[in-house]
Design a protein around this motif. Structure first.
Motif, mmCIF file in Angstrom:
data_model
loop_
_atom_site.group_PDB
_atom_site.id
_atom_site.type_symbol
_atom_site.label_atom_id
_atom_site.label_comp_id
_atom_site.label_asym_id
_atom_site.label_seq_id
_atom_site.Cartn_x
_atom_site.Cartn_y
_atom_site.Cartn_z
ATOM 1 N N ARG A 1 36.787 11.533 1.725
ATOM 2 C CA ARG A 1 35.328 11.369 1.706
ATOM 3 C C ARG A 1 34.652 12.673 2.132
ATOM 4 N NH1 ARG A 1 33.524 6.258 0.953
ATOM 5 N NH2 ARG A 1 35.066 4.573 1.113
ATOM 6 N N GLY A 2 33.592 13.034 1.427
ATOM 7 C CA GLY A 2 32.866 14.249 1.736
ATOM 8 C C GLY A 2 33.558 15.527 1.308
ATOM 9 N N GLU A 3 34.593 15.403 0.503
ATOM 10 C CA GLU A 3 35.380 16.562 0.067
ATOM 11 C C GLU A 3 34.859 17.101 -1.268
ATOM 12 O OE1 GLU A 3 40.076 17.286 0.321
ATOM 13 O OE2 GLU A 3 39.565 15.725 -1.139
ATOM 14 N N ILE A 4 34.981 18.411 -1.458
ATOM 15 C CA ILE A 4 34.775 19.006 -2.784
ATOM 16 C C ILE A 4 36.155 19.130 -3.416
ATOM 17 C CG2 ILE A 4 33.911 20.950 -4.104
ATOM 18 C CD1 ILE A 4 32.035 21.613 -1.817
ATOM 19 N N PHE A 5 36.394 18.327 -4.438
ATOM 20 C CA PHE A 5 37.722 18.172 -5.032
ATOM 21 C C PHE A 5 37.704 18.720 -6.451
ATOM 22 C CE2 PHE A 5 40.776 15.736 -7.532
ATOM 23 C CZ PHE A 5 41.915 15.727 -6.728
ATOM 24 N N ARG B 1 26.034 30.478 -8.954
ATOM 25 C CA ARG B 1 26.134 30.623 -7.493
ATOM 26 C C ARG B 1 25.164 29.678 -6.800
ATOM 27 N NH1 ARG B 1 25.616 36.565 -5.275
ATOM 28 N NH2 ARG B 1 27.511 36.706 -6.546
ATOM 29 N N HIS B 2 23.925 29.602 -7.299
ATOM 30 C CA HIS B 2 22.946 28.704 -6.697
ATOM 31 C C HIS B 2 23.385 27.246 -6.837
ATOM 32 C CE1 HIS B 2 19.531 31.886 -7.200
ATOM 33 N NE2 HIS B 2 20.297 32.120 -6.159
ATOM 34 N N PHE B 3 23.994 26.930 -7.986
ATOM 35 C CA PHE B 3 24.450 25.565 -8.213
ATOM 36 C C PHE B 3 25.520 25.182 -7.191
ATOM 37 C CE2 PHE B 3 26.112 21.936 -10.501
ATOM 38 C CZ PHE B 3 24.999 21.440 -11.158
ATOM 39 N N TRP B 4 26.419 26.122 -6.903
ATOM 40 C CA TRP B 4 27.470 25.841 -5.930
ATOM 41 C C TRP B 4 26.917 25.751 -4.510
ATOM 42 C CZ3 TRP B 4 32.247 23.993 -5.830
ATOM 43 C CH2 TRP B 4 32.887 23.835 -7.056
ATOM 44 N N ASP B 5 25.892 26.506 -4.209
ATOM 45 C CA ASP B 5 25.233 26.332 -2.916
ATOM 46 C C ASP B 5 24.703 24.905 -2.795
ATOM 47 O OD1 ASP B 5 25.699 28.967 -2.239
ATOM 48 O OD2 ASP B 5 23.710 29.667 -2.851
ATOM 49 N N ILE C 1 25.910 22.247 -4.403
ATOM 50 C CA ILE C 1 27.048 21.338 -4.284
ATOM 51 C C ILE C 1 27.551 21.290 -2.839
ATOM 52 C CG2 ILE C 1 29.472 21.013 -4.931
ATOM 53 C CD1 ILE C 1 28.679 22.073 -7.733
ATOM 54 N N ARG C 2 27.626 22.452 -2.200
ATOM 55 C CA ARG C 2 28.099 22.478 -0.809
ATOM 56 C C ARG C 2 27.132 21.740 0.116
ATOM 57 N NH1 ARG C 2 29.955 27.802 -2.233
ATOM 58 N NH2 ARG C 2 28.028 28.744 -1.450
ATOM 59 N N ARG C 3 25.837 21.821 -0.190
ATOM 60 C CA ARG C 3 24.865 21.061 0.599
ATOM 61 C C ARG C 3 25.109 19.563 0.458
ATOM 62 N NH1 ARG C 3 19.142 22.610 -1.377
ATOM 63 N NH2 ARG C 3 18.664 20.716 -0.194
ATOM 64 N N LEU C 4 25.378 19.110 -0.754
ATOM 65 C CA LEU C 4 25.625 17.696 -0.985
ATOM 66 C C LEU C 4 26.864 17.229 -0.221
ATOM 67 C CD1 LEU C 4 24.969 17.498 -4.835
ATOM 68 C CD2 LEU C 4 23.462 16.692 -3.011
ATOM 69 N N THR D 1 30.927 12.850 -1.713
ATOM 70 C CA THR D 1 32.180 13.360 -2.267
ATOM 71 C C THR D 1 31.900 13.936 -3.649
ATOM 72 O OG1 THR D 1 33.390 11.632 -1.095
ATOM 73 C CG2 THR D 1 34.554 12.775 -2.875
ATOM 74 N N VAL D 2 32.367 15.158 -3.898
ATOM 75 C CA VAL D 2 32.124 15.833 -5.173
ATOM 76 C C VAL D 2 33.453 16.030 -5.895
ATOM 77 C CG1 VAL D 2 31.180 17.864 -6.317
ATOM 78 C CG2 VAL D 2 30.096 16.999 -4.220
ATOM 79 N N PHE D 3 33.573 15.428 -7.058
ATOM 80 C CA PHE D 3 34.764 15.526 -7.915
ATOM 81 C C PHE D 3 34.354 16.364 -9.120
ATOM 82 C CE2 PHE D 3 38.808 13.351 -9.170
ATOM 83 C CZ PHE D 3 38.898 13.814 -10.473
#
Length: 254
Positions: free
Chosen positions: A33-37, A176-180, A182-185, A191-193
């Motif tokens: 849970r809460g992982e970027i996978f 790069r902004h998109f990944w920033d 994603i990390r905020r989420l 959880t980001v798959f």
């Protein structure tokens, strides 16, 4: 197998056959849970088929899977309520404005009308689209449309977000902004798959599973995968590891 409450996704011996062709070959993995996978592999490796099974769209041939504690075989509709999904291809309505798209998807996701005002304001702020809320979506730059797609996928407060090559076709700065984002989420507990063909992006993932011809060939953190697939090569990158694994060298089990 029973679902684990501390895992976002649990997959055990999941298989999908189409006639004599096996698209996904008894794969097993878990997502915290809460992982970027990261879920990586070449075209035709079984990634999209697996995602469709996990999203309750496609019924597995055999095996088990639980998403947000829901059984993907017996509870596919409840799975869909717990997840958000953003495809590589822009799927919103280009002849509507961002505001109109958001209102439409609030209805699709059956969000209570009493929450609409709050959710619209939240998504417009999150995606930084307040200034263009009433502009036709087709006139927006690709990166802005991607932000809108992601915002719409989050309208119903999903526990898990599936992103299928979300940055394909956008420039490096937007990526790069998109990944920033994603990390905020993930920092907020979502959880980001994610699937991607950009190995520099995959380095942001806490854990990666790599598929080749429907089978898992690596399952670990990015650095461990590099070291295992390219032993003794200090300058090796995740691209090098990917090429080695897809060529059939260094196969691993999860």
């Amino acid at each position: 197998m029973t679902p684990s409450n501390d895992k976002a996704i649990v997959v055990k011996n999941l298989e999908k056959r189409f006639g004599s062709f096996t698209a996904v070959d008894r794969i097993s993995f878990e997502v915290e849970r809460g992982e970027i996978f990261g879920f990586l592999g070449p075209n035709g490796s079984g990634k999209s088929t697996t995602i469709r099974m996990l999203c309750g769209i496609l019924t597995p041939t055999s095996g088990e899977g639980y998403v947000a504690g829901r059984d993907i075989i017996s509870q596919p509709e409840t799975v869909k309520q717990a997840i958000g999904y953003m495809s590589q291809r822009f799927s919103l309505y280009e002849d509507l404005t961002p505001y109109e798209n958001i209102r439409f998807y609030l209805g699709v996701y059956k969000v209570a009308p009493g929450r609409w005002k709050e959710r619209i304001a939240w998504v417009l702020e999150l995606t930084r689209l307040q200034a263009v809320r009433d502009v036709l979506t087709r006139t927006l730059p690709p990166g802005w449309r991607q932000r809108l797609s992601l915002g719409c996928a989050l309208l119903h407060d999903p526990e898990i977000l599936f992103l299928d090559e979300p940055t394909a076709g956008v420039d490096p700065i937007t990526r790069r902004h998109f990944w920033d984002f994603i990390r905020r989420l993930a920092g907020d507990g979502i959880t980001v798959f994610i699937t991607t063909h950009y190995m520099d992006e995959a380095r942001y993932c806490e854990k990666i599973v790599m598929l080749n011809e429907g089978r898992i060939v690596a399952a670990d953190g990015p650095e461990n995968i590099i070291q295992s697939a390219c032993p003794g090569k200090k300058e090796a990158t995740l691209d090098d590891a990917f090429v080695a694994l897809m060529a059939g060298r260094g196969e691993q089990t999860p």
